[in-house]
Design a protein around this motif. Structure first.
Motif, mmCIF file in Angstrom:
data_model
loop_
_atom_site.group_PDB
_atom_site.id
_atom_site.type_symbol
_atom_site.label_atom_id
_atom_site.label_comp_id
_atom_site.label_asym_id
_atom_site.label_seq_id
_atom_site.Cartn_x
_atom_site.Cartn_y
_atom_site.Cartn_z
ATOM 1 N N ARG A 57 -9.333 10.960 -3.012
ATOM 2 C CA ARG A 57 -9.807 9.989 -3.986
ATOM 3 C C ARG A 57 -8.754 9.603 -5.022
ATOM 4 O O ARG A 57 -8.903 8.561 -5.679
ATOM 5 N N ASP A 58 -7.699 10.418 -5.188
ATOM 6 C CA ASP A 58 -6.721 10.133 -6.234
ATOM 7 C C ASP A 58 -5.296 10.006 -5.700
ATOM 8 O O ASP A 58 -4.627 9.005 -5.957
ATOM 9 N N VAL A 59 -4.834 11.017 -4.965
ATOM 10 C CA VAL A 59 -3.441 11.015 -4.511
ATOM 11 C C VAL A 59 -3.215 9.949 -3.451
ATOM 12 O O VAL A 59 -2.276 9.144 -3.532
ATOM 13 N N LEU A 60 -4.065 9.931 -2.425
ATOM 14 C CA LEU A 60 -3.886 8.979 -1.327
ATOM 15 C C LEU A 60 -4.000 7.526 -1.781
ATOM 16 O O LEU A 60 -3.149 6.698 -1.409
ATOM 17 N N PRO A 61 -4.994 7.147 -2.596
ATOM 18 C CA PRO A 61 -5.010 5.762 -3.095
ATOM 19 C C PRO A 61 -3.789 5.417 -3.927
ATOM 20 O O PRO A 61 -3.273 4.296 -3.844
ATOM 21 N N PHE A 62 -3.317 6.365 -4.734
ATOM 22 C CA PHE A 62 -2.135 6.122 -5.564
ATOM 23 C C PHE A 62 -0.921 5.791 -4.700
ATOM 24 O O PHE A 62 -0.214 4.800 -4.936
ATOM 25 N N LEU A 63 -0.671 6.622 -3.690
ATOM 26 C CA LEU A 63 0.475 6.385 -2.810
ATOM 27 C C LEU A 63 0.305 5.102 -2.000
ATOM 28 O O LEU A 63 1.272 4.370 -1.759
ATOM 29 N N ALA A 64 -0.926 4.830 -1.568
ATOM 30 C CA ALA A 64 -1.181 3.624 -0.769
ATOM 31 C C ALA A 64 -0.929 2.359 -1.582
ATOM 32 O O ALA A 64 -0.348 1.385 -1.082
ATOM 33 N N MET A 65 -1.346 2.357 -2.846
ATOM 34 C CA MET A 65 -1.139 1.180 -3.679
ATOM 35 C C MET A 65 0.352 0.942 -3.956
ATOM 36 O O MET A 65 0.820 -0.192 -3.970
ATOM 37 N N ILE A 66 1.100 2.030 -4.170
ATOM 38 C CA ILE A 66 2.539 1.886 -4.375
ATOM 39 C C ILE A 66 3.205 1.324 -3.116
ATOM 40 O O ILE A 66 4.076 0.444 -3.183
ATOM 41 N N ALA A 67 2.799 1.823 -1.953
ATOM 42 C CA ALA A 67 3.373 1.342 -0.688
ATOM 43 C C ALA A 67 3.085 -0.142 -0.475
ATOM 44 O O ALA A 67 3.956 -0.895 -0.019
ATOM 45 N N THR A 68 1.882 -0.576 -0.802
ATOM 46 C CA THR A 68 1.548 -1.995 -0.624
ATOM 47 C C THR A 68 2.364 -2.878 -1.559
ATOM 48 O O THR A 68 2.766 -3.991 -1.178
ATOM 49 N N GLU A 69 2.625 -2.409 -2.775
ATOM 50 C CA GLU A 69 3.445 -3.203 -3.693
ATOM 51 C C GLU A 69 4.876 -3.324 -3.189
ATOM 52 O O GLU A 69 5.492 -4.387 -3.277
ATOM 53 N N CYS A 70 5.414 -2.229 -2.661
ATOM 54 C CA CYS A 70 6.771 -2.286 -2.091
ATOM 55 C C CYS A 70 6.819 -3.261 -0.911
ATOM 56 O O CYS A 70 7.743 -4.077 -0.796
ATOM 57 N N GLY A 71 5.830 -3.185 -0.047
ATOM 58 C CA GLY A 71 5.790 -4.092 1.097
ATOM 59 C C GLY A 71 5.609 -5.537 0.688
ATOM 60 O O GLY A 71 6.196 -6.449 1.295
#
Length: 391
Positions: A42-56
């Motif tokens: 609920r916290d770590v995975l969404p955080f990393l996923a949102m950062i990855a989408t911004e980089c992409g």
């Protein structure tokens, strides 16, 4: 021999107590593991996923800028991107939802998905036209308006609670105003160059087409184009905020992320094809040459499929405000990547605006975190009383 029992009795008690000490923490260990798994999901995975989408997303903007300089139309780009994303999501929706029972798509739900497709197409047209007039760095900077727009819309649609006397609400409101101010600084004040890559200096002396492109990117854009590009980007991201609100409502009704993402891209493809054919009637413009154009279209289509799925999952799990608060991260990524891959210059207005945007962004994050802490504290006594009643 009679002296032996006394020491044995304590040893037995000690062993019993140690055995009890090993048995008692077992539920606590399981609870800790469950809490850790829940925190990770609920916290770590969404955080990393949102950062990855911004980089992409920054990568898409930079590749788009390079591809359009080779003559690719953004109408063609959007159409191919939506079509590839639809083809990627079609098998994924069957693979990951093969065991799930698909809910029927009623008219009111399907009409909202079609509206998402229409808004998504309009957002891309305005955004890519804005990038064509300005730069990927400006697109990422103005993209920081999305948290402010989304927060305002979430309040209007009662997805966010507002208590004016609460410090968390005050922080979110002040952060929203500050972030909007910072974005307008980036749009209306370009300023002198504060950083320019070494590649840009040597590119002006070259006569190749790529060097001409690099030189053009480094020259100061006309102020009219800079402002028009910024305004188009602002309009695009306002529509994008509406898109987040509507998709959050859709995910509450139909919580199957890949299926929703597939139908959104399918509707966007059906809308993009006739509009693009009218705008680009010359069929030669639909050829994916040179190679940078083909790579850009392919990367954008695959990323769009993954990005739309991750965003739908994030909206369903954390809500619209959480998903959009990561947008300011893209300004630093865009400035870094543009300077390296495109030789784009970093201007003083972008630096000042980014600092103001960051202050507003972290104020909104702080307010959001304090609000979640208060909600958790309010829920804790209720859960404890419920457990006592069960016992």
């Amino acid at each position: 021999m009679e002296d032996l029992p006394p020491p044995l009795a304590p040893a037995k008690d000690s062993g019993s107590s140690s055995g009890q000490a090993m048995v008692i923490p077992q539920p606590l260990q399981e609870k800790k593991k469950e809490t850790a798994r829940r925190y990770c999901y609920r916290d770590v995975l969404p955080f990393l996923a949102m950062i990855a989408t911004e980089c992409g997303n920054v990568g898409v903007n930079i590749l788009f800028k390079a591809a359009t300089s080779k003559g690719m139309s953004y109408y063609v780009f959007i159409t191919y991107s939506c079509a590839i994303a639809t083809l990627v999501l079609l098998p994924l929706s069957f693979i990951f939802h093969r065991k799930a029972v698909l809910l029927p798509l009623k008219f009111h739900l399907f009409s909202r998905i079609c509206l998402l497709g229409l808004i998504g197409f309009s957002v891309q047209v305005c955004a890519y036209k804005g990038i064509e007039y300005s730069s990927p760095t400006l697109a990422s900077a103005v993209g920081n308006l999305i948290p402010a727009f989304t927060f305002i819309l979430a309040v209007l649609f009662r997805m966010e609670k507002v208590a004016l006397r609460s410090s968390s609400t005050q922080a979110k409101i002040i952060g929203t105003i500050v972030s909007i101010s910072g974005a307008f600084v980036v749009v209306f004040y370009k300023g002198p160059k504060v950083f320019s890559s070494s590649t840009s200096t040597s590119s002006s002396s070259s006569s190749s087409s790529s060097s001409v492109l690099l030189q053009w990117l480094l020259e100061s854009l006309p102020e009219s184009n800079w402002v028009v590009g910024g305004l188009l980007l602002a309009v695009a991201y306002l529509q994008f905020s509406f898109w987040f609100i509507i998709q959050t409502q859709v995910m509450e009704i139909y919580p199957q992320e890949l299926t929703v993402a597939f139908f959104c891209n399918l509707c966007a493809t059906f809308i993009a094809i006739p509009v693009s054919l009218i705008a680009e009637s010359n069929m030669s413009s639909w050829r994916l040459t040179p190679s940078i154009v083909a790579v850009t279209v392919l990367y954008s289509g695959v990323f769009s499929a993954l990005n739309s799925s991750v965003r739908a999952w994030g909206l369903h799990l954390k809500g619209p405000v959480y998903v959009v608060i990561f947008k300011p991260l893209s300004i630093a990524i865009a400035a870094f990547m543009s300077a390296i891959f495109l030789g784009d210059a970093l201007h003083l207005g972008s630096v000042i605006g980014a600092i103001i945007l960051s202050i507003g962004f972290y104020a909104v994050i702080w307010g959001k975190a304090k609000e979640e802490e208060r909600i958790d504290d309010d829920k804790a006594p209720l859960l404890q009383s419920h457990k006592v009643e069960e016992i």
